[in-house]
Design a protein around this motif. Structure first.
Motif, PDB file in Angstrom:
ATOM      1  N   ALA A 110       1.036  -1.229  -0.067  1.00  0.00           N
ATOM      2  CA  ALA A 110      -0.032  -0.052   0.000  1.00  0.00           C
ATOM      3  C   ALA A 110       0.795   1.444   0.072  1.00  0.00           C
ATOM      4  O   ALA A 110       0.715   2.349  -0.837  1.00  0.00           O
ATOM      5  N   ALA A 111       1.857   1.456   0.689  1.00  0.00           N
ATOM      6  CA  ALA A 111       2.712   2.456   0.725  1.00  0.00           C
ATOM      7  C   ALA A 111       3.548   2.542  -0.597  1.00  0.00           C
ATOM      8  O   ALA A 111       3.763   3.776  -1.048  1.00  0.00           O
ATOM      9  N   LEU A 112       3.750   1.553  -1.349  1.00  0.00           N
ATOM     10  CA  LEU A 112       4.499   1.634  -2.449  1.00  0.00           C
ATOM     11  C   LEU A 112       3.375   2.289  -3.479  1.00  0.00           C
ATOM     12  O   LEU A 112       3.548   2.909  -4.707  1.00  0.00           O
ATOM     13  N   GLY A 113       2.148   2.254  -3.367  1.00  0.00           N
ATOM     14  CA  GLY A 113       1.023   2.653  -4.399  1.00  0.00           C
ATOM     15  C   GLY A 113       0.644   1.310  -5.370  1.00  0.00           C
ATOM     16  O   GLY A 113       0.101   1.717  -6.186  1.00  0.00           O
ATOM     17  N   TRP A 114       1.449   0.357  -5.255  1.00  0.00           N
ATOM     18  CA  TRP A 114       1.269  -0.623  -6.314  1.00  0.00           C
ATOM     19  C   TRP A 114       0.080  -1.555  -6.027  1.00  0.00           C
ATOM     20  O   TRP A 114      -0.566  -2.219  -7.157  1.00  0.00           O
TER      21      TRP A 114
END
Length: 278
Positions: free
Chosen positions: A82-86
């Motif tokens: 989630a932090a990567l946005g992937w």
């Protein structure tokens, strides 16, 4: 109420809220899993959605992952995704369920769930030697259970390449072909991350097709933002209840290492591919 065709929640509440807050009802056990894994329906305010539930009480101890829980590591992998946005990992929470606390994850609907015959090879597949179609990368030669020679391949697909980078970052020790799901929404998801985020090098994956290849600049920008979030944001604090401080530090170190040497690792390690590969 019934699930919507795309797996979303039918009724008023959105799918994520239903999964996080709804009452879980077990509708079946997933027998192929090595630990207790259940298919559930979550119900809330007339809405329902399907999800996977892995109770901590059903986990088999692993000598090489003695700290925390497998459920916590799965949640940690979700937080990194989630932090990567992937959004490689489907929406995941730690919550109570019929067998006690555990990991609950959104069910991914796949085209084959409707009984349709697949067209062409899967994203990761075993094919006869010499019959590898364009757009696929050979990984290794092996023999199937009948003793016939086969080639392990995976698609040369940008979604898989991003997943391969994600696996390097979380130090995934078990990226089998069966842990890669092609959703009916056109996205590719990764599941089963209970043996990830260790401080020692344990990377085992079927996605070696880009070994030794450079990581593109757009991907490196995202990885750099992950490093910033680990340093200045709350990601490290959210991870600490589930993995050790040493493992959080190792995650930071893997981010820095990839940025300093932006090349995909090579399988020059012990047991580089999980076996069986599916």
């Amino acid at each position: 109420m019934t699930p919507t065709p795309d797996g979303g929640a039918a009724g008023g509440a959105d799918e994520s809220t239903v999964m996080r807050c709804g009452e879980l009802t077990v509708i079946g056990r997933i027998r192929s899993a090595s630990n207790a894994t259940f298919l559930c329906e979550a119900h809330l305010d007339g809405a329902q959605t399907h999800c996977v539930y892995k109770p901590v009480a059903g986990e088999a101890p692993l000598w090489d992952f003695p700290d925390g829980t497998l459920a916590g590591r799965e949640y940690g992998a979700y937080l990194v995704s989630a932090a990567l946005g992937w959004d490689i990992v489907p929406d995941t929470v730690i919550r109570d369920g019929p067998a006690g606390p555990g990991m609950v994850q959104r069910w991914v609907d796949q085209p084959g769930d409707e009984g349709d015959e697949p067209v062409g090879p899967d994203l990761v597949d075993l094919l006869p030697p010499g019959r590898i179609p364009p757009g696929y990368l050979p990984i290794l030669q092996a023999y199937d259970y009948a003793g016939d020679e086969v080639t392990l391949v995976h698609a040369d697909d940008g979604r898989l390449r991003r997943m391969a980078v994600f696996d390097v970052l979380i130090n995934n020790a078990d990226r089998k072909g069966g842990h890669i799901l092609a959703g009916i929404d056109g996205r590719v998801y990764g599941v089963d991350h209970g043996v990830s985020l260790h401080s020692e090098d344990k990377l085992r994956t079927v996605l070696w097709g880009w070994a030794g290849k450079p990581v593109d600049d757009d991907t490196l920008e995202v990885v750099a933002r992950l490093g910033d979030t680990l340093r200045d944001g709350d990601l490290a604090d959210r991870l600490r209840p589930h993995i050790t401080a040493r493992e959080v530090a190792a995650l930071r170190a893997r981010v820095v290492e990839l940025l300093d040497n932006p090349v995909m690792p090579t399988p020059d390690r012990r047991r580089p591919i999980p076996w069986p590969a599916f």
